[in-house]
Design a protein around this motif. Sequence first.
Motif, PDB file in Angstrom:
ATOM      1  N   ARG A 162       0.833  -1.196   0.000  1.00  0.00           N
ATOM      2  CA  ARG A 162       0.000   0.000   0.000  1.00  0.00           C
ATOM      3  C   ARG A 162       0.873   1.255   0.000  1.00  0.00           C
ATOM      4  O   ARG A 162       2.100   1.159   0.129  1.00  0.00           O
ATOM      5  N   ALA A 185       1.708   3.665   2.022  1.00  0.00           N
ATOM      6  CA  ALA A 185       2.627   3.932   3.127  1.00  0.00           C
ATOM      7  C   ALA A 185       3.855   3.021   3.060  1.00  0.00           C
ATOM      8  O   ALA A 185       4.978   3.443   3.366  1.00  0.00           O
ATOM      9  N   GLU A 186       3.647   1.788   2.664  1.00  0.00           N
ATOM     10  CA  GLU A 186       4.772   0.853   2.561  1.00  0.00           C
ATOM     11  C   GLU A 186       5.683   1.226   1.395  1.00  0.00           C
ATOM     12  O   GLU A 186       6.915   1.205   1.519  1.00  0.00           O
ATOM     13  N   ALA A 198       6.124   4.146   0.152  1.00  0.00           N
ATOM     14  CA  ALA A 198       6.844   5.383   0.478  1.00  0.00           C
ATOM     15  C   ALA A 198       8.121   5.075   1.259  1.00  0.00           C
ATOM     16  O   ALA A 198       9.154   5.733   1.072  1.00  0.00           O
ATOM     17  N   VAL A 199       8.074   4.063   2.104  1.00  0.00           N
ATOM     18  CA  VAL A 199       9.243   3.680   2.890  1.00  0.00           C
ATOM     19  C   VAL A 199      10.254   2.927   2.030  1.00  0.00           C
ATOM     20  O   VAL A 199      11.465   3.116   2.146  1.00  0.00           O
ATOM     21  N   ALA A 249       7.057  -0.781   8.524  1.00  0.00           N
ATOM     22  CA  ALA A 249       5.902  -0.195   7.839  1.00  0.00           C
ATOM     23  C   ALA A 249       4.850  -1.255   7.540  1.00  0.00           C
ATOM     24  O   ALA A 249       3.649  -1.016   7.696  1.00  0.00           O
ATOM     25  N   SER A 273       2.941  -2.166  10.635  1.00  0.00           N
ATOM     26  CA  SER A 273       2.078  -1.115  11.168  1.00  0.00           C
ATOM     27  C   SER A 273       0.754  -0.989  10.428  1.00  0.00           C
ATOM     28  O   SER A 273      -0.150  -0.300  10.900  1.00  0.00           O
ATOM     29  N   GLN A 274       0.641  -1.651   9.270  1.00  0.00           N
ATOM     30  CA  GLN A 274      -0.572  -1.532   8.469  1.00  0.00           C
ATOM     31  C   GLN A 274      -1.675  -2.451   8.980  1.00  0.00           C
ATOM     32  O   GLN A 274      -1.417  -3.487   9.610  1.00  0.00           O
TER      33      GLN A 274
END
Length: 298
Positions: free
Chosen positions: A262, A264-265, A267-268, A285, A288-289
């Motif tokens: 996703r 957020a992942e 982006a990391v 990451a 944390s999802q």
Amino acid sequence: MRRGLAVGCGGTLGFAWTAIALQAVQRDLDWDARTADVLIGTSAGSEMVALLGSGRSVDEVVAALDGKSDDPVLTRHVAHHPRLRLPRLSWPARGLTARGLRGEVDLTAALAGLLPAGRGDATWLRDLGDQIEVTHPATWMVAADAATGARVAFGSPDAPKVGLGDAIAASWAIPGWFPPVRLAGRTYLDGGTISSVSADLLVPLDLDEVIVVAPMTSDPPVPATGLARLERLLRRRMTRGLNREVAMLRAAGTRVVRIEPRPAELAVMGFNFMDVRRRPATIAAARSQEWSVSQSAR
């Protein structure tokens, strides 16, 4: 239920993300990936299915990534990371470019044919193959013929018989990074050159369900800025390919659970999926999802 597992390419970070994704599958579906009727992997995915096929659990792989494993093979394996070396001035897959101009392979494969031979050392993959024994009867690792683009699932009934380490190295032979692997009279590249997952190779098996874990695809698309835009171009092409494969499985009556990173992942992870420095952050990451594996099924 007859269930298959298909794990796609994704380099160092994709492997780590896949381990956390498979833990979510295990938790949400109350299912051990080692019990799949068939395990098929491409590139880093072949590395993962080889470990599962050897009897090692997803939890054991994650423990090794966390530095908490008591398995010396896993500990040594995940501690190693290949250095990027300048490629050789030779083009072993130029046949793919010619086939791309004739419309016989897609643009991604055709461009891969323009990349010079990599000089990365795949010894750590061959060592893994020498140190484990795959006992699962259907553990397949996908590589692509460097001249024709034809895919071969090593370990499947119709594939040439090769050593486990060679099969993993061939499936992992990223154009421009690792050299092609010569096996059974043919030269092979990373299977992800042709298809990120090769889930369509499971269509003839008439499975009830296929779990697809695909680090290099995103549906819907995920926007990006900077250099990550280049990664998204490749990701979009790989996503279109997986969309076709998933459609083929569903048309055959197979239910598909599709799991992808996703925003957020991604982006990391950044644009370079071989950047081992980002592995701890990638794992964090992913953890944390909120995972809704059962809702990914159609």
